[in-house]
Design a protein around this motif. Structure first.
Motif, PDB file in Angstrom:
ATOM      1  N   ASP A 124       6.637  -5.370  25.057  1.00  0.00           N
ATOM      2  CA  ASP A 124       7.748  -6.030  24.389  1.00  0.00           C
ATOM      3  C   ASP A 124       8.930  -6.006  25.351  1.00  0.00           C
ATOM      4  O   ASP A 124       9.337  -4.942  25.821  1.00  0.00           O
ATOM      5  CB  ASP A 124       8.128  -5.328  23.086  1.00  0.00           C
ATOM      6  N   GLY A 126      12.701  -6.599  25.405  1.00  0.00           N
ATOM      7  CA  GLY A 126      13.872  -6.744  24.560  1.00  0.00           C
ATOM      8  C   GLY A 126      15.029  -7.265  25.387  1.00  0.00           C
ATOM      9  O   GLY A 126      15.230  -6.835  26.523  1.00  0.00           O
ATOM     10  N   SER A 141      14.625  -9.222  17.206  1.00  0.00           N
ATOM     11  CA  SER A 141      14.490  -8.011  18.028  1.00  0.00           C
ATOM     12  C   SER A 141      13.336  -7.100  17.639  1.00  0.00           C
ATOM     13  O   SER A 141      12.961  -6.226  18.401  1.00  0.00           O
ATOM     14  CB  SER A 141      15.790  -7.229  18.025  1.00  0.00           C
ATOM     15  N   CYS A 148      18.639  -4.444  21.012  1.00  0.00           N
ATOM     16  CA  CYS A 148      18.441  -5.767  21.576  1.00  0.00           C
ATOM     17  C   CYS A 148      18.594  -6.786  20.451  1.00  0.00           C
ATOM     18  O   CYS A 148      18.453  -6.451  19.281  1.00  0.00           O
ATOM     19  CB  CYS A 148      17.037  -5.889  22.182  1.00  0.00           C
ATOM     20  N   ARG A 151      13.360 -10.469  21.232  1.00  0.00           N
ATOM     21  CA  ARG A 151      12.159  -9.852  21.804  1.00  0.00           C
ATOM     22  C   ARG A 151      11.201 -10.955  22.239  1.00  0.00           C
ATOM     23  O   ARG A 151      11.055 -11.971  21.562  1.00  0.00           O
ATOM     24  CB  ARG A 151      11.474  -8.970  20.770  1.00  0.00           C
TER      25      ARG A 151
END
Length: 176
Positions: A124, A126, A141, A148, A151
């Motif tokens: 992932d 972010g 996010s 963040c 994503r």
């Protein structure tokens, strides 16, 4: 978050760390429960304070060792991380790279990117992006919460295309 801590909670990060240092807890969740229940903090601030406090537990952990441990059992994802890391570092000499136990954070004046091997088959990415809509592969996010705003799920190196690199560059520029 640290800049807003005093306004929102009435205490500095150092003051919160001193409070947590007096507690008998060992686990992240125990500190979180205390801060949320006994101190009345929101989840976001409780998590931020706990993470910052527990960084001290990591001491002077070797950053490269932290990254190595993140990818144990997820070795197929390491080339994606290496590619992202090289690109993120190339954005400028002001990029601060901070490996943690579960992810690597990239900051200038504030964090703008986070790279986390979330599963055995997915990283992932972010990003902290202002005024950029969530659409297509640029999702909300997810597991990053307030760290963040967006994503991107990456399963293979080909997923790191020109669009993803442009989003990273925008996040970097907005963080300066």
């Amino acid at each position: 978050m640290e800049q807003n801590l005093v306004d929102k909670t009435g205490k500095t990060l150092s003051q919160w760390k001193a409070i947590l240092a007096k507690q008998p807890f060992k686990k992240h969740g125990e500190y979180m429960a205390y801060l949320k229940g006994e101190c009345g903090l929101t989840h976001g601030f409780a998590n931020f304070i706990t993470l910052k406090f527990r960084e001290a537990d990591a001491g002077s952990a070797d950053p490269q060792q932290l990254v190595t441990e993140q990818y144990q059992g997820k070795e197929s994802l390491k080339p994606i991380y290496d590619y992202l890391d090289k690109y993120l570092r190339s954005l400028g000499d002001d990029v601060d790279v901070a490996p943690k136990k579960a992810a690597v954070s990239y900051k200038v004046k504030r964090q703008f990117a986070l790279v986390q091997p979330s599963t055995k088959t997915r990283i992932d990415l972010g990003l902290k992006l202002n005024d950029v809509p969530h659409e297509g592969k640029l999702e909300t996010s997810g597991p990053f919460g307030t760290m963040c705003t967006h994503r991107v799920q990456l399963n293979e190196i080909a997923d790191v295309d020109e669009q993803v690199l442009a989003w990273i560059k925008t996040a970097y520029q907005q963080a300066q």
